[in-house]
Design a protein around this motif. Structure first.
Motif, mmCIF file in Angstrom:
data_model
loop_
_atom_site.group_PDB
_atom_site.id
_atom_site.type_symbol
_atom_site.label_atom_id
_atom_site.label_comp_id
_atom_site.label_asym_id
_atom_site.label_seq_id
_atom_site.Cartn_x
_atom_site.Cartn_y
_atom_site.Cartn_z
ATOM 1 N N GLN A 156 32.737 133.429 -35.698
ATOM 2 C CA GLN A 156 32.194 133.008 -34.407
ATOM 3 C C GLN A 156 32.422 134.075 -33.342
ATOM 4 O O GLN A 156 31.540 134.350 -32.536
ATOM 5 C CB GLN A 156 32.825 131.685 -33.963
ATOM 6 C CG GLN A 156 32.341 130.494 -34.734
ATOM 7 C CD GLN A 156 33.107 129.242 -34.395
ATOM 8 O OE1 GLN A 156 34.328 129.266 -34.242
ATOM 9 N NE2 GLN A 156 32.395 128.127 -34.284
ATOM 10 N N VAL A 202 24.768 132.203 -26.318
ATOM 11 C CA VAL A 202 25.594 132.354 -27.520
ATOM 12 C C VAL A 202 25.169 131.432 -28.655
ATOM 13 O O VAL A 202 25.690 131.521 -29.762
ATOM 14 C CB VAL A 202 27.104 132.167 -27.219
ATOM 15 C CG1 VAL A 202 27.597 133.222 -26.247
ATOM 16 C CG2 VAL A 202 27.423 130.772 -26.740
ATOM 17 N N LEU A 219 34.588 135.457 -22.008
ATOM 18 C CA LEU A 219 33.347 134.690 -21.845
ATOM 19 C C LEU A 219 33.178 134.180 -20.417
ATOM 20 O O LEU A 219 32.071 134.214 -19.876
ATOM 21 C CB LEU A 219 33.316 133.516 -22.822
ATOM 22 C CG LEU A 219 33.050 133.868 -24.273
ATOM 23 C CD1 LEU A 219 33.203 132.629 -25.151
ATOM 24 C CD2 LEU A 219 31.683 134.488 -24.443
ATOM 25 N N VAL A 239 30.896 125.224 -25.444
ATOM 26 C CA VAL A 239 31.305 126.329 -24.570
ATOM 27 C C VAL A 239 32.387 125.862 -23.612
ATOM 28 O O VAL A 239 33.383 126.557 -23.402
ATOM 29 C CB VAL A 239 30.096 126.916 -23.811
ATOM 30 C CG1 VAL A 239 30.529 127.817 -22.662
ATOM 31 C CG2 VAL A 239 29.181 127.676 -24.765
ATOM 32 N N GLN A 273 25.949 138.731 -29.698
ATOM 33 C CA GLN A 273 24.903 138.082 -28.911
ATOM 34 C C GLN A 273 24.954 138.423 -27.428
ATOM 35 O O GLN A 273 23.916 138.525 -26.785
ATOM 36 C CB GLN A 273 24.958 136.565 -29.098
ATOM 37 C CG GLN A 273 24.520 136.139 -30.472
ATOM 38 C CD GLN A 273 24.777 134.671 -30.722
ATOM 39 O OE1 GLN A 273 25.676 134.068 -30.158
ATOM 40 N NE2 GLN A 273 23.971 134.094 -31.599
ATOM 41 N N ILE A 274 26.145 138.591 -26.884
ATOM 42 C CA ILE A 274 26.223 138.877 -25.444
ATOM 43 C C ILE A 274 26.767 140.265 -25.133
ATOM 44 O O ILE A 274 27.025 140.584 -23.986
ATOM 45 C CB ILE A 274 27.006 137.790 -24.686
ATOM 46 C CG1 ILE A 274 28.438 137.685 -25.178
ATOM 47 C CG2 ILE A 274 26.297 136.462 -24.759
ATOM 48 C CD1 ILE A 274 29.276 136.728 -24.361
ATOM 49 N N GLU A 284 29.954 136.877 -33.972
ATOM 50 C CA GLU A 284 28.599 136.435 -33.638
ATOM 51 C C GLU A 284 28.384 136.388 -32.126
ATOM 52 O O GLU A 284 27.405 136.926 -31.597
ATOM 53 C CB GLU A 284 28.379 135.043 -34.244
ATOM 54 C CG GLU A 284 27.056 134.413 -33.903
ATOM 55 C CD GLU A 284 26.986 132.973 -34.406
ATOM 56 O OE1 GLU A 284 26.130 132.245 -33.879
ATOM 57 O OE2 GLU A 284 27.767 132.577 -35.291
ATOM 58 N N ILE A 285 29.311 135.768 -31.419
ATOM 59 C CA ILE A 285 29.202 135.653 -29.963
ATOM 60 C C ILE A 285 29.249 137.035 -29.316
ATOM 61 O O ILE A 285 28.477 137.330 -28.402
ATOM 62 C CB ILE A 285 30.324 134.747 -29.413
ATOM 63 C CG1 ILE A 285 30.077 133.303 -29.841
ATOM 64 C CG2 ILE A 285 30.439 134.859 -27.899
ATOM 65 C CD1 ILE A 285 31.262 132.381 -29.618
ATOM 66 N N SER A 286 30.128 137.867 -29.801
ATOM 67 C CA SER A 286 30.280 139.209 -29.234
ATOM 68 C C SER A 286 28.991 140.005 -29.361
ATOM 69 O O SER A 286 28.577 140.689 -28.425
ATOM 70 C CB SER A 286 31.426 139.945 -29.924
ATOM 71 O OG SER A 286 32.624 139.254 -29.700
ATOM 72 N N TYR A 321 25.277 127.978 -28.821
ATOM 73 C CA TYR A 321 26.077 126.764 -29.017
ATOM 74 C C TYR A 321 25.771 125.794 -27.887
ATOM 75 O O TYR A 321 25.106 126.143 -26.916
ATOM 76 C CB TYR A 321 27.575 127.099 -29.026
ATOM 77 C CG TYR A 321 28.022 127.805 -30.287
ATOM 78 C CD1 TYR A 321 28.463 127.087 -31.390
ATOM 79 C CD2 TYR A 321 27.989 129.189 -30.375
ATOM 80 C CE1 TYR A 321 28.867 127.735 -32.552
ATOM 81 C CE2 TYR A 321 28.388 129.849 -31.535
ATOM 82 C CZ TYR A 321 28.829 129.112 -32.614
ATOM 83 O OH TYR A 321 29.227 129.750 -33.761
#
Length: 102
Positions: A66, A45, A27, A52, A73-74, A69-71, A47
């Motif tokens: 999580q 992301v 990240l 973060v 999204q970005i 989801e984050i992976s 949040y």
């Protein structure tokens, strides 16, 4: 959002972080590659900036959900092995099996 070039993911630091399932390092590298502040990364992301910041400092454990989801999204490609690298922590999610994430 601008796409990160494919060669970014094979750079030594990012490739090692992916291999070790070290999402905070990934990240941080993504944040810097985009030229984002922590607030902008947080927006990307979904949040808060304080959340973060805690993740990037290793003070906020992540669930498997999580990480996924984050992976998504970005656009982080996760190539993590099934082995459990030492020193990793994760909160268990009721609906998923636990995997280690820093």
């Amino acid at each position: 959002m601008t796409q990160i070039p494919p060669q970014f993911w094979s750079g030594p630091v990012v490739a090692a972080a992916l291999a070790e399932c070290d999402l905070p390092t990934v990240l941080e590298k993504v944040r810097r590659a985009h030229g984002w502040t922590q607030g902008q990364l947080a927006e990307a992301v979904g949040y808060s900036q304080s959340w973060v910041s805690k993740v990037l400092r290793g003070r906020q454990p992540l669930t498997v959900d999580q990480v996924r989801e984050i992976s998504i999204q970005i656009g982080v490609p996760l190539h993590c092995s099934d082995s459990e690298p030492e020193g990793m922590t994760i909160r268990r999610s009721a609906e998923t099996s636990a995997r280690p994430w820093r």
